[in-house]
Design a protein around this motif. Structure first.
Motif, PDB file in Angstrom:
ATOM      1  N   VAL B 158       1.152  -0.986   0.116  1.00  0.00           N
ATOM      2  CA  VAL B 158       0.637  -0.146   0.027  1.00  0.00           C
ATOM      3  C   VAL B 158       0.335   1.296   0.317  1.00  0.00           C
ATOM      4  CG1 VAL B 158      -1.789   1.030   1.157  1.00  0.00           C
ATOM      5  CG2 VAL B 158      -1.806  -0.681   1.177  1.00  0.00           C
ATOM      6  N   CYS B 282      -3.492  -9.928  -0.475  1.00  0.00           N
ATOM      7  CA  CYS B 282      -2.607  -9.607   0.555  1.00  0.00           C
ATOM      8  C   CYS B 282      -0.885  -9.889   0.489  1.00  0.00           C
ATOM      9  CB  CYS B 282      -2.466  -8.589   1.892  1.00  0.00           C
ATOM     10  SG  CYS B 282      -3.042  -9.750   3.338  1.00  0.00           S
ATOM     11  N   PHE B 287      -0.166  -6.288  -4.904  1.00  0.00           N
ATOM     12  CA  PHE B 287      -0.823  -5.772  -3.870  1.00  0.00           C
ATOM     13  C   PHE B 287      -0.723  -4.667  -3.492  1.00  0.00           C
ATOM     14  CE2 PHE B 287      -2.900  -4.777   1.010  1.00  0.00           C
ATOM     15  CZ  PHE B 287      -4.209  -5.260   0.582  1.00  0.00           C
ATOM     16  N   PRO B 288      -1.901  -3.438  -3.489  1.00  0.00           N
ATOM     17  CA  PRO B 288      -3.016  -3.540  -3.801  1.00  0.00           C
ATOM     18  C   PRO B 288      -3.577  -3.000  -5.245  1.00  0.00           C
ATOM     19  CG  PRO B 288      -2.631  -1.063  -2.577  1.00  0.00           C
ATOM     20  CD  PRO B 288      -1.539  -2.389  -3.376  1.00  0.00           C
ATOM     21  N   LEU B 289      -4.095  -4.418  -5.636  1.00  0.00           N
ATOM     22  CA  LEU B 289      -4.759  -4.435  -7.526  1.00  0.00           C
ATOM     23  C   LEU B 289      -5.357  -2.795  -6.773  1.00  0.00           C
ATOM     24  CD1 LEU B 289      -5.522  -8.047  -8.121  1.00  0.00           C
ATOM     25  CD2 LEU B 289      -3.044  -5.910  -9.066  1.00  0.00           C
TER      26      LEU B 289
END
Lengths: 472, 295
Positions: B158, B282, B287-289
């Motif tokens: 993220v 995750c 991640f994050p798509l």
């Protein structure tokens, strides 16, 4: 004039620096509090489906992720003109409540207590200040034992939440439309068993420990008083017609007043941003400018009616009428306990309102267009998400976190932020061991993981997006 | 509840047997009989402390109170340590020098390179701000083992999600080729507590575990969720919040390797799919798509 710099201030979430100048008699003449991490959170939310935000915004803070998910879901639901059913609201309350219990216990025992006792003499508990430790060896041992048992209780609060949320940190299923879990009778019973154990810890161990602290350090009812202005957005839906366990409100001069989100503006004269200052949430811009002249932090300065306000358990407890003794280091600790006791008791009521096997989720889909705010409370205080959607994608996203209120820098009028104000005037007995400063900062329970703003990589202001720093 | 070293030893042997691993028993006894626990330094960069909190939640193989009191010596951890300010930063420097080549370095969060690395400053040493970026470069090569705790540290996660204006990078991209041993990526948002603590113990007892091509311990990340999901073969449902398989609503289970179905979360009280929501992937390098799930 001498200077004390604490960088990092440990035992809090994230990266915080405190610097004070001492005047005559070692009294703090001026103070700056700075958030030392910028993550540009809101930019990554743009052009995503609105439902993604409740997952991504939880990653702002692993200490209190649930309120972020709740605020995000509420904003998107408001755009859709939807409110979850009672089962959904109760599940949210129980997960958010469990997060509060975990956070509150962690705050008292694992983040604050080492300002008042020496822990076991091994890492990571060595090297703390030894100034002004007042507890007897026996009491110190008791508190140390409780530090350890509190590790188990805070863990169990997380486990309790996970029964309905899948996991913590970062709940798996709090999304616009409600909570997806279908709680079985067994799970409800399991939740209740955890709740009973945690409630018993709060009403016996925690209560006696916080009273012991308040009694040994009663002078701290007069330390770290700050402005005395308190703000809360309100939290915990008690029914489907807008009732809140902790209502929204403000406190000035001890008197409770109303809260109107239109009165919020954010300033950034002393923050690392070159964008215009004094904007309302949802209409501002933020352009990062590290090293800007005069600036010293990644946090902006949210103000209510152009005045600094403090957020947190004391604000909620005061507005709710549960605790109104005063505003200080010790009042913050006492109000947190009072709130925890009330919350855990209400969670018993909420868990009784769950219907085994019933759904608390409606598949509402993403809104196509519109704007709304989602307001709730994190353990550390008021939290707001301002969301705009166009063509079913997020076009603007702005967040103000509790630590933004508390650990904000000076605003454009020169008013220090609440934590800064609380530090000013404090007498530091031994400048080599400024434990008084730590006790004040920790009483606010800062959490700085969320410096959030929109900026473009080349520093060009992106006026169609919003931005906000967050320091929660 | 504290386990003594003897219980731990028994448990270790049982765990080794269960996992069909080979363990040097003499080495195990020596390590556990040592007077000083293995030193750990834990640095937080551009992250949320979620991996710290998750680690505090550990119950399997043991609890955090046991880890801190009997298994490791946590020399620097800004979330927990008593010391603040200068003495905290001194503890970091002293531990790295005193245990040069012996300590485990845990890195939580990604590492921002933008704004001349100034988007994350972890403290001041001798009056000079120390950026997370420089701290990782400084201490990574001195560590015996480097562990990336969570997806941000492992892959950017993220913290580095597009457009990544803060220039966040993973531990591996910064330290590759500069560490005594291969960097271990403990993916997850947050890291699963068992994966975190068991890996620390594995490093102490047996060294770097077998890693997959994403540098994650193979024993935890060798299976996609879907192939062992208890919902596999159940009715494919058209939305979250209904009991069934979420493959048709974008569940990442078929593409995401993770130990969630067996280890679960929070003392086995739940996991994402059990909470009637699709897996969001995750533990994946991607991640994050956008969108997180392709519902």
């Amino acid at each position: 004039m001498s200077t004390i710099k604490l960088d990092p201030v440990t035992r809090l979430e994230g990266h915080l620096k405190v610097e004070v100048t001492l005047g005559a008699d070692n009294t703090v003449a001026s103070a700056t509090v700075a958030g030392m991490l910028f993550r540009d959170f809101e930019n990554m939310l743009l052009n995503r489906p609105p439902r993604d935000a409740s997952f991504l915004t939880q990653r702002i803070c692993g200490v209190c992720p649930v309120p972020q998910a709740v605020a995000s879901a509420k904003a998107v639901e408001k755009i859709k003109g939807f409110q979850p059913n009672l089962q959904g609201l109760m599940l949210r309350n129980l997960i958010q409540g469990a997060n509060f219990l975990d956070s509150g216990i962690t705050h008292f025992y694992h983040l604050s207590l080492l300002d008042y006792i020496q822990g076991p003499q091994m890492s990571p508990w060595t090297g703390g200040y030894t100034q002004d430790l007042r507890f007897s060896a026996a009491d110190t041992q008791t508190l140390t034992d409780h530090y350890i048992s509190a590790l188990q209780i805070r863990r169990k609060a997380n486990e309790m939440a996970a029964i309905f949320s899948g996991k913590l940190p970062h709940a798996a299923n709090i999304i616009p439309g409600g909570v997806t879990a279908l709680p079985s009778a067994t799970e409800i019973t399991n939740f209740r068993n955890y709740l009973n154990e945690i409630q018993s810890f709060i009403s016996s161990t925690y209560q006696s420990d916080v009273n012991m602290l308040a009694s040994a350090y009663s002078d701290y009812y007069n330390v770290g008083t700050g402005y005395g202005n308190l703000i809360t957005f309100g939290a915990f839906d008690t029914n489907t017609s807008g009732g809140l366990l902790f209502p929204a409100g403000t406190v000035t001069g001890g008197t409770v007043g109303t809260f109107n989100e239109a009165n919020i503006k954010e300033y950034n004269k002393y923050s690392y941003y070159s964008s215009p200052s004094g904007q309302a949430p949802a209409s501002g811009t933020t352009t990062a400018s590290y090293g800007k002249s005069g600036a010293y932090t990644w946090l902006k300065s949210p103000r209510y009616n152009n005045t600094p306000f403090e957020a947190g358990p004391l604000a909620r407890a005061w507005v709710s009428g549960d605790y109104r003794r005063g505003v200080s280091v010790m009042d913050r600790h006492m109000a947190r306990y009072v709130e925890m006791a009330k919350l855990v008791s209400n969670m018993q009521t909420w868990v009784d309102q769950l219907t085994p096997g019933a759904s608390g989720f409606t598949n509402i889909g993403d809104p196509v267009t519109g704007s709304a705010s989602g307001l709730t409370e994190a353990p550390r205080g008021a939290i707001g998400h301002w969301v705009s959607v166009s063509s079913s994608k997020i076009s603007k996203y702005q967040i103000i976190t509790p630590t933004c209120w508390n650990a904000s820098p000076m605003d454009d009028s020169g008013n220090p932020g609440p934590v800064e104000k609380a530090l000013i005037g404090t007498h530091v007995a031994d400048p080599a061991q400024p434990v008084e400063l730590l006790r004040i900062v920790h009483s606010f329970d800062p959490c700085t993981g969320c410096s959030v703003h929109v900026m473009s990589p080349d520093g060009v202001e992106m006026s169609k997006f919003v931005v906000q720093p967050l320091g929660k | 509840m504290r386990i003594n070293r003897r219980d731990f030893l028994k448990w270790s042997v049982a765990a080794v047997a269960a996992l069909k691993l080979e363990m040097d028993m003499d080495k195990l006894n020596t390590v556990l009989a040592a007077d000083t626990d293995p030193p750990v330094i834990w640095l937080l960069g551009s992250g949320c402390s979620g991996c710290s909190i998750s680690t505090l939640n550990v119950t399997n193989p043991t609890t955090i109170e046991d880890v801190l009191q009997n298994k490791i010596s946590m020399k620097y951890d800004s979330t927990l340590m008593a010391a603040s300010g200068e003495s905290a930063m001194q503890a970091l420097e002293n531990a790295a020098n005193q245990y040069n080549g012996q300590f485990i370095l845990v890195i939580e969060g990604a590492i921002p390179g933008g704004a001349s690395k100034n988007y994350c400053i972890i403290g001041e040493q001798d009056g000079v701000p120390l950026t997370m970026y420089d701290a990782v470069l400084k201490y990574g090569p001195k560590a015996k083992y480097v562990v990336a705790a969570g997806t941000c540290a492992s892959f950017g996660g993220v913290a580095a999600a597009a457009p990544n204006s803060t220039g966040c990078v993973s531990v591996k991209s910064l330290l590759s080729g500069q560490t005594a041993n291969p960097i271990v990526n403990l993916a997850g948002c947050p890291v699963n507590a068992t994966v975190m603590v068991q890996t620390l113990l594995d490093l102490i007892l047996t060294g770097v575990p077998s890693l997959d091509n994403n540098s994650r311990p193979s024993k935890y990340f060798n299976t996609n969720i879907h192939s062992v999901c208890p919902r596999r073969g159940k009715t494919q449902v058209p939305q979250p919040g209904i009991y069934g398989c979420y493959k048709a609503v974008g569940c990442r289970g078929p593409y995401n390797q993770s130990p969630c179905p067996s280890l679960m979360w929070n003392n086995k009280q739940g996991w994402c799919i059990q909470s009637d929501h699709p897996c969001i992937g995750c533990t994946s390098p991607t991640f994050p798509l956008n969108p997180i799930i392709n519902a």
